[in-house]
Motif scaffolding. Structure first.
Motif, short mmCIF file in Angstrom:
data_model
loop_
_atom_site.label_atom_id
_atom_site.label_comp_id
_atom_site.label_asym_id
_atom_site.label_seq_id
_atom_site.Cartn_x
_atom_site.Cartn_y
_atom_site.Cartn_z
N ALA A 153 -5.34 -2.29 7.64
CA ALA A 153 -4.68 -3.59 7.75
C ALA A 153 -5.06 -4.49 6.57
CB ALA A 153 -5.06 -4.26 9.07
N ILE A 154 -6.34 -4.46 6.19
CA ILE A 154 -6.79 -5.29 5.07
C ILE A 154 -6.14 -4.83 3.76
CG2 ILE A 154 -8.78 -5.90 3.65
CD1 ILE A 154 -10.44 -5.94 6.22
N ALA A 155 -6.08 -3.51 3.55
CA ALA A 155 -5.46 -2.99 2.33
C ALA A 155 -3.98 -3.34 2.28
CB ALA A 155 -5.66 -1.48 2.25
N THR A 156 -3.31 -3.24 3.42
CA THR A 156 -1.89 -3.57 3.48
C THR A 156 -1.68 -5.05 3.16
OG1 THR A 156 -1.40 -1.83 5.10
CG2 THR A 156 0.13 -3.69 5.00
N LEU A 157 -2.50 -5.91 3.75
CA LEU A 157 -2.37 -7.34 3.49
C LEU A 157 -2.61 -7.64 2.01
CD1 LEU A 157 -2.00 -10.24 4.49
CD2 LEU A 157 -4.46 -10.28 4.99
N ALA A 158 -3.63 -7.04 1.43
CA ALA A 158 -3.91 -7.27 0.01
C ALA A 158 -2.73 -6.83 -0.86
CB ALA A 158 -5.18 -6.54 -0.40
N ASP A 159 -2.12 -5.70 -0.50
CA ASP A 159 -0.95 -5.24 -1.26
C ASP A 159 0.20 -6.22 -1.13
OD1 ASP A 159 -2.09 -2.96 -2.28
OD2 ASP A 159 -1.33 -1.63 -0.72
N LEU A 160 0.44 -6.72 0.07
CA LEU A 160 1.53 -7.67 0.28
C LEU A 160 1.32 -8.95 -0.53
CD1 LEU A 160 1.99 -7.27 4.14
CD2 LEU A 160 3.67 -6.64 2.39
N LEU A 161 0.12 -9.48 -0.48
CA LEU A 161 -0.16 -10.72 -1.20
C LEU A 161 -0.22 -10.51 -2.71
CD1 LEU A 161 -2.90 -12.33 1.09
CD2 LEU A 161 -0.41 -12.63 1.17
N GLY A 162 -0.44 -9.27 -3.12
CA GLY A 162 -0.54 -8.99 -4.54
C GLY A 162 0.76 -8.60 -5.19
N HIS A 163 1.87 -8.60 -4.41
CA HIS A 163 3.17 -8.24 -4.97
C HIS A 163 3.82 -9.44 -5.66
CE1 HIS A 163 3.85 -4.62 -2.08
NE2 HIS A 163 3.00 -4.36 -3.04
N GLU A 164 4.49 -9.14 -6.74
CA GLU A 164 5.27 -10.17 -7.43
C GLU A 164 6.53 -10.45 -6.65
OE1 GLU A 164 5.70 -13.00 -9.42
OE2 GLU A 164 4.50 -11.79 -10.79
#
Length: 213
Positions: free
Chosen positions: A186-197
């Protein structure tokens, strides 16, 4: 292309405090987020309405993230609904880039019948409060909205109450409701979502990493 690391504001669920996000705060900081905020909603047990709790988000933002600073907003469980009220009714859409909910009862939860206080009643299926928010759900297209949920949730009943007709819906096989803020996937998914342009012309995410599942 990576998105700039905006401040992140975390909103907890019923009976929780900001301490529930400690693992998440540490993980985002380790991944390069320079500013992660987690606030305490008071009281968090449903004794006041979710609209009143949303006003606490508004006050915190005005005091700590003054305009025109954009930020990303993450709501867990009840915190996702409180955050939606802030966005849809208190002007938050003008300030937020990404909005992510984790196991939030967008269409209500039967566990709302376990209490009779105002906040719990507002989270019951077909409550007047939720029907009002969902009547303008298209407002959420003004931000990059993602709802992340687990089919194994025993707090959000039915679990697919977390689904909405706008934004991106994501399932993760997390085995318990509270683990949605601490499970590594869940943390990795959230970080990916927030890190997308975010492509402002289409309001679509340009991936810079494969989402965890």
């Amino acid at each position: 292309m990576s998105a700039p690391r905006l401040p992140v504001l975390l909103i907890h669920g019923i009976d929780d405090t900001a301490k529930i996000f400690q693992t998440l705060v540490n993980s985002l900081s380790d991944r390069g987020w320079p500013e992660v905020h987690a606030i305490d909603l008071v009281p968090s047990n449903g004794d006041i309405g979710l609209d009143e709790l949303a006003a606490q988000i508004q006050a915190y933002v005005e005091a700590n993230l003054p305009a025109p600073q954009q930020f990303d907003l993450v709501g867990f469980s009840m915190g996702g609904i409180v955050s939606r009220y802030y966005l849809q009714r208190l002007g938050g859409l003008e300030r937020v880039r990404h909005f992510v909910t984790l196991s939030s009862p967008h269409n209500g939860t039967w566990t709302g019948y376990l209490r009779s206080n105002p906040g719990a009643r507002q989270m019951r299926p077909k409550s007047e409060f939720l029907q009002d928010l969902n009547s303008t759900v298209d407002d959420l297209t003004q931000v990059e909205f993602t709802s992340v949920w687990t089919p194994f949730d025993l707090m959000i009943v039915p679990a697919n109450s977390s689904e909405l007709p706008v934004g991106t819906m994501m399932q993760l096989p997390v085995l318990a409701h509270p683990w949605m803020v601490s499970d590594p996937r869940a943390i990795a998914t959230l970080a990916d979502l927030l890190g997308h342009e975010l492509d402002e012309s289409t309001k679509q995410v340009t991936p810079n990493a494969e989402l965890s599942a």
